[in-house]
Design an enzyme around this catalytic site. Sequence first.
Site, PDB file in Angstrom:
ATOM      1  N   HIS A   1       0.896  -1.098   0.104  1.00 43.48           N
ATOM      2  CA  HIS A   1       0.080  -0.044   0.044  1.00 43.48           C
ATOM      3  C   HIS A   1       0.749   1.158   0.081  1.00 43.48           C
ATOM      4  O   HIS A   1       0.592   2.035  -0.891  1.00 43.48           O
ATOM      5  CB  HIS A   1      -0.894  -0.080   1.246  1.00 43.48           C
ATOM      6  CG  HIS A   1      -1.704   0.959   1.349  1.00 43.48           C
ATOM      7  ND1 HIS A   1      -2.686   1.313   2.482  1.00 43.48           N
ATOM      8  CD2 HIS A   1      -2.275   1.925   0.516  1.00 43.48           C
ATOM      9  CE1 HIS A   1      -3.523   2.355   2.084  1.00 43.48           C
ATOM     10  NE2 HIS A   1      -3.158   2.625   1.059  1.00 43.48           N
TER      11      HIS A   1
ATOM     12  N   GLU B   1       2.342   1.629  -3.359  1.00 44.20           N
ATOM     13  CA  GLU B   1       1.521   2.100  -4.425  1.00 44.20           C
ATOM     14  C   GLU B   1       1.175   3.768  -4.176  1.00 44.20           C
ATOM     15  O   GLU B   1       1.444   4.403  -5.224  1.00 44.20           O
ATOM     16  CB  GLU B   1      -0.061   1.421  -4.070  1.00 44.20           C
ATOM     17  CG  GLU B   1      -1.193   2.158  -4.786  1.00 44.20           C
ATOM     18  CD  GLU B   1      -2.457   2.567  -4.078  1.00 44.20           C
ATOM     19  OE1 GLU B   1      -2.830   1.590  -3.321  1.00 44.20           O
ATOM     20  OE2 GLU B   1      -2.975   3.607  -4.148  1.00 44.20           O
ATOM     21  N   HIS B   2       1.232   4.080  -3.157  1.00 51.99           N
ATOM     22  CA  HIS B   2       1.233   5.691  -3.013  1.00 51.99           C
ATOM     23  C   HIS B   2       2.712   6.314  -3.435  1.00 51.99           C
ATOM     24  O   HIS B   2       2.515   7.281  -4.035  1.00 51.99           O
ATOM     25  CB  HIS B   2       1.163   6.114  -1.427  1.00 51.99           C
ATOM     26  CG  HIS B   2      -0.394   6.149  -0.896  1.00 51.99           C
ATOM     27  ND1 HIS B   2      -0.928   7.210  -0.398  1.00 51.99           N
ATOM     28  CD2 HIS B   2      -1.125   4.896  -0.804  1.00 51.99           C
ATOM     29  CE1 HIS B   2      -2.243   6.713  -0.270  1.00 51.99           C
ATOM     30  NE2 HIS B   2      -2.324   5.435  -0.287  1.00 51.99           N
TER      31      HIS B   2
ATOM     32  N   GLU C   1       5.261   9.370   2.733  1.00 52.44           N
ATOM     33  CA  GLU C   1       3.815   8.137   2.393  1.00 52.44           C
ATOM     34  C   GLU C   1       3.519   7.131   3.355  1.00 52.44           C
ATOM     35  O   GLU C   1       2.502   6.654   3.546  1.00 52.44           O
ATOM     36  CB  GLU C   1       4.033   7.646   1.063  1.00 52.44           C
ATOM     37  CG  GLU C   1       3.911   8.709  -0.161  1.00 52.44           C
ATOM     38  CD  GLU C   1       2.863   9.438  -0.069  1.00 52.44           C
ATOM     39  OE1 GLU C   1       1.873   9.021  -0.117  1.00 52.44           O
ATOM     40  OE2 GLU C   1       3.116  10.740  -0.255  1.00 52.44           O
TER      41      GLU C   1
ATOM     42  N   GLU D   1      -4.231   7.104   7.066  1.00 49.17           N
ATOM     43  CA  GLU D   1      -5.336   6.492   6.272  1.00 49.17           C
ATOM     44  C   GLU D   1      -5.686   5.239   7.083  1.00 49.17           C
ATOM     45  O   GLU D   1      -6.985   4.886   7.204  1.00 49.17           O
ATOM     46  CB  GLU D   1      -4.937   6.064   4.865  1.00 49.17           C
ATOM     47  CG  GLU D   1      -5.983   5.642   3.922  1.00 49.17           C
ATOM     48  CD  GLU D   1      -5.469   5.213   2.357  1.00 49.17           C
ATOM     49  OE1 GLU D   1      -4.544   5.836   2.086  1.00 49.17           O
ATOM     50  OE2 GLU D   1      -6.123   4.236   2.164  1.00 49.17           O
TER      51      GLU D   1
END
Length: 445
Positions: free
Chosen positions: A62, A65-66, A140, A160
Amino acid sequence: MTALHGFEQTRQRRIDELDAVLHEYTHAASGARLCWLEREDENKSFCAAFRTLPYDDTGVFHILEHSVLCGSKQFPVKEPFVELMKGSLNTFLNALTFPDKTCYPVASRNSRDFLNLMRVYLDAVFFPSIHEKPEIFQQEGWHYELRGGVLTRSGVVLNEMKGAFADADELLINAMNRALFPDSPYRFVSGGDPEAIPSLTYEAFTAAHKRFYHPANSYLLLDGSIDQDESFALLDGYLSQFAAIDPDTQIHAQPPVRAERRTIDYPLPAGEPMQQRWKLGCGYVIGTYQDAQTLFAAQVLSDVLCGSNHAPLCRAILEQGLAEDVVLSCDEQCMQPNLLLRVQNFREADLPAIQATIRDTLTALCENGLDREQIEASLASFEFKLRERDYGTMPRGLIFELEILASWLYGGDPGQRAVWRRPRRPPVLQRGVRRSARRHRHRIL
Ligand SMILES: [Zn+2]
């Protein structure tokens, strides 16, 4: 065999259902695979996907991905992604982390724009700035921060996931996956557990990129009326900078388990009473990605059993006032698709009555059969959706690409989902109910 820009065609066939030709290629030098669904569609799409199997709860994929969208070799500006959104004619632009893959899909009706988007994404995934700029990982992923004199941890993905972990449904699904898939990568939280994210080091993060974002671990997809020569040349320009490796990322099926019941806590907003806040989740693995008919039947079954408050399983629980809501959903984007039945907001004392109601209702349906009219109505609505293929703002090509990945990623036939047909009626559906109710070996209740 003749190759076009390093791509050798391994198979080609017509798919009448989609009015398309499906071409499969391998890029021998780098080990990359490519599927092109050639169709009359000006809204061209491209998707670079990688088989990213979590091996812990750090959310490394994840964070990747960012991070890969925060600058690359040819596009060193901080946020090419944001700049692209502003300047491009794209009809879709995103990045998605799934429990077993990471996808970078783009779509555009304009040929120049489409090739430009492909270039930006290929540069981002294969040559991101993360190897030279540790600050991207810190921003990130996670970092320490002094807030009001207190040392705290922060980071885009960490924050998040803290938000996601405040959601009871998210926690329930995570617990369900741990129980159903104790020996498989699906037991991990692909998005990252806020408790585990800070244990990820920069070195482990960049090493994961090198291994998992290699062309040999990639699944590249093209759809629509693309310029084959230009698109393939562009891909080859990136892929040919790598030599094939064995990324060793096979997914092995989880053998059936009969998981025990487990109870987890979830946070309630301050001041909210605890009564009637229990939730129950029951999970059933229904087969593998290859059981296309069973999968279709399971989706129709979910609709027949729980599609509305009047559907038999919902009604049985709601009529007695045992809970506030009942939902039956099917997760088909994984190697072993599964059904998840959720009963929402009830009193602890009512748990035995709810479990008995589920068991008795399913047993009675097995013995007396399902309502044929309801089955016909559900089948008709699924068939209509399959025929219309109206996905709102999502370009069709991207839906087809995800359908291709739903078998291709596991070593299966990329064309399998595209040719889904109406299941052989009642027998398959009836068997489906019977299996769920009685002999199901792979479940947690
Ligand atoms: Zn995210």
